[in-house]
Enzyme design. Structure first.
Site, PDB file in Angstrom:
ATOM      1  N   ASP A  39      24.195  36.671  -3.986  1.00 46.72           N
ATOM      2  CA  ASP A  39      23.990  37.778  -3.046  1.00 46.72           C
ATOM      3  C   ASP A  39      25.167  37.853  -2.089  1.00 46.72           C
ATOM      4  O   ASP A  39      25.927  36.889  -1.948  1.00 46.72           O
ATOM      5  CB  ASP A  39      22.683  37.553  -2.260  1.00 46.72           C
ATOM      6  CG  ASP A  39      22.004  38.844  -1.853  1.00 46.72           C
ATOM      7  OD1 ASP A  39      22.614  39.609  -1.056  1.00 46.72           O
ATOM      8  OD2 ASP A  39      20.889  39.098  -2.312  1.00 46.72           O
ATOM      9  N   ASP A  65      29.653  39.465  -4.450  1.00 48.43           N
ATOM     10  CA  ASP A  65      29.680  40.926  -4.390  1.00 48.43           C
ATOM     11  C   ASP A  65      29.783  41.383  -5.840  1.00 48.43           C
ATOM     12  O   ASP A  65      30.808  41.178  -6.496  1.00 48.43           O
ATOM     13  CB  ASP A  65      30.885  41.393  -3.578  1.00 48.43           C
ATOM     14  CG  ASP A  65      31.043  42.905  -3.575  1.00 48.43           C
ATOM     15  OD1 ASP A  65      30.359  43.610  -4.346  1.00 48.43           O
ATOM     16  OD2 ASP A  65      31.892  43.400  -2.798  1.00 48.43           O
ATOM     17  N   VAL A  66      28.732  41.997  -6.361  1.00 49.22           N
ATOM     18  CA  VAL A  66      28.682  42.301  -7.792  1.00 49.22           C
ATOM     19  C   VAL A  66      29.728  43.320  -8.229  1.00 49.22           C
ATOM     20  O   VAL A  66      29.986  43.465  -9.430  1.00 49.22           O
ATOM     21  CB  VAL A  66      27.280  42.790  -8.220  1.00 49.22           C
ATOM     22  CG1 VAL A  66      26.246  41.691  -8.027  1.00 49.22           C
ATOM     23  CG2 VAL A  66      26.878  44.077  -7.504  1.00 49.22           C
ATOM     24  N   ASN A  92      19.952  42.400 -10.885  1.00 50.24           N
ATOM     25  CA  ASN A  92      18.979  43.051 -10.009  1.00 50.24           C
ATOM     26  C   ASN A  92      19.621  43.760  -8.817  1.00 50.24           C
ATOM     27  O   ASN A  92      19.044  44.707  -8.284  1.00 50.24           O
ATOM     28  CB  ASN A  92      17.975  42.007  -9.508  1.00 50.24           C
ATOM     29  CG  ASN A  92      17.167  42.496  -8.334  1.00 50.24           C
ATOM     30  OD1 ASN A  92      16.270  43.323  -8.475  1.00 50.24           O
ATOM     31  ND2 ASN A  92      17.484  42.002  -7.136  1.00 50.24           N
ATOM     32  N   TYR A 161      20.819  58.112  -7.366  1.00 49.85           N
ATOM     33  CA  TYR A 161      20.182  56.825  -7.673  1.00 49.85           C
ATOM     34  C   TYR A 161      19.548  56.867  -9.059  1.00 49.85           C
ATOM     35  O   TYR A 161      19.718  55.947  -9.864  1.00 49.85           O
ATOM     36  CB  TYR A 161      19.125  56.510  -6.618  1.00 49.85           C
ATOM     37  CG  TYR A 161      18.362  55.236  -6.857  1.00 49.85           C
ATOM     38  CD1 TYR A 161      18.931  53.992  -6.602  1.00 49.85           C
ATOM     39  CD2 TYR A 161      17.048  55.263  -7.343  1.00 49.85           C
ATOM     40  CE1 TYR A 161      18.230  52.813  -6.828  1.00 49.85           C
ATOM     41  CE2 TYR A 161      16.335  54.096  -7.565  1.00 49.85           C
ATOM     42  CZ  TYR A 161      16.933  52.871  -7.310  1.00 49.85           C
ATOM     43  OH  TYR A 161      16.239  51.712  -7.526  1.00 49.85           O
ATOM     44  N   LYS A 165      20.427  54.555 -12.459  1.00 51.34           N
ATOM     45  CA  LYS A 165      19.446  53.751 -13.187  1.00 51.34           C
ATOM     46  C   LYS A 165      19.338  54.198 -14.645  1.00 51.34           C
ATOM     47  O   LYS A 165      19.070  53.377 -15.533  1.00 51.34           O
ATOM     48  CB  LYS A 165      18.086  53.813 -12.485  1.00 51.34           C
ATOM     49  CG  LYS A 165      18.084  53.127 -11.120  1.00 51.34           C
ATOM     50  CD  LYS A 165      18.480  51.657 -11.217  1.00 51.34           C
ATOM     51  CE  LYS A 165      18.388  50.919  -9.896  1.00 51.34           C
ATOM     52  NZ  LYS A 165      18.667  49.475 -10.032  1.00 51.34           N
ATOM     53  N   THR A 198       8.822  46.807  -1.087  1.00 52.89           N
ATOM     54  CA  THR A 198       9.833  45.918  -0.518  1.00 52.89           C
ATOM     55  C   THR A 198      10.548  46.685   0.591  1.00 52.89           C
ATOM     56  O   THR A 198      10.227  47.840   0.877  1.00 52.89           O
ATOM     57  CB  THR A 198      10.845  45.516  -1.601  1.00 52.89           C
ATOM     58  OG1 THR A 198      11.468  46.710  -2.107  1.00 52.89           O
ATOM     59  CG2 THR A 198      10.169  44.778  -2.742  1.00 52.89           C
TER      60      THR A 198
END
Length: 267
Positions: A39, A65-66, A92, A161, A165, A198
């Site tokens: 993360d 950092d992805v 994720n 978004y 996805k 969440t």
């Protein structure tokens, strides 16, 4: 009957410091896996890893950092060194910025594309490099990408978004084909989570109300529940259980698949 036992396997979960990622990491650890929390939130990530260790799991935190290719290479090297291999990668990490298309902010859109799409693609890349026969893991494994029910429905306020996805769905299928054709021994699947309360899910409900799409955040969440045949929002453990299944030998002949975990909302 094949079990969901992951004893002896090593998993890396991006965005694992909180929310769905933390729940997935906990479920993988409960199934016996050693887990790396990856993360950008260093302190929270360390705390999540520490909490897993307190429960008896073998867990580490790695800063990641992805969107950064070099950080991926470093993170995988650290995980292999600290935990002894790499068998499971859960892509994720993701962000959501609510906008009506008529008010689209290009910078926010690019950020979502960078984190959600490029971040996932890099995760697949480095999972393949680690898990293929000549890699430091070398035993094959499983990649689970986190898409969204937003990839299968038309919901207002989340156009970009939703597009990101949907891209994860396509990445999953092409990656599964490449892995099979090239003999990597890595299964690649994705799940489509429902709206889950969440921090990200709650913020979406607030944002939709602020855009005037619903009279209140509660009404937004209620509308989603009404669209869902099972009549409720998702829960973290619903998504985490699906990740454990796809990571396990119970799914050993499943690859290139997208698993809805949405209570029927996207059917």
């Amino acid at each position: 009957m094949t079990s969901y036992d992951l004893t002896g396997r090593v998993a890396l979960v991006t965005g694992g410091a909180q929310g769905l990622g933390a729940g997935m990491a906990e479920a993988l650890a409960a199934a016996g896996a050693s887990v790396a929390i990856a993360d950008v939130q260093n302190q929270l990530g360390e705390e999540t890893a520490s909490a897993l260790r307190a429960q008896g799991a073998k867990a580490e935190f790695v800063a990641l950092d992805v969107t950064d290719d070099g950080q991926w290479a470093t993170a995988v090297e650290k995980v292999v060194g600290a935990l002894g291999g790499l068998d499971i990668v859960v892509n994720n990490a993701g962000i959501e910025v609510t906008n009506l298309i008529v008010d689209l902010d290009a910078d926010s859109a690019r950020k979502m594309l960078d984190v959600n799409v490029i971040g996932t693609a890099l995760g697949i890349k480095h999972a393949f490099r680690a898990m293929r026969p000549e890699g430091p893991g070398g035993k094959g494994g499983a990649v689970v990408n986190i898409a969204s029910v937003a990839a299968t429905i038309a919901f207002p306020g989340i156009g970009v978004y939703s597009a990101t996805k949907s891209a994860i769905d396509r990445l999953t299928r092409v990656a599964a084909m490449e892995s099979g054709k090239l003999g990597y021994g890595v299964r690649v699947n994705c799940i489509y989570p429902a709206l889950t309360p969440t921090a990200m899910g709650n913020k979406l409900a607030v944002d939709c109300a602020e855009l005037g799409l619903f009279p209140s955040p509660e009404a937004a969440a209620g509308a989603v529940a009404e669209m869902t045949p099972l009549g409720r929002l998702g829960q973290v453990d619903d998504m985490a259980d699906a990740v454990v299944f796809l990571s396990s030998d119970a799914a050993k002949f499943i690859t290139g698949a997208g698993l809805p975990v949405d209570g029927g909302m996207g059917m």
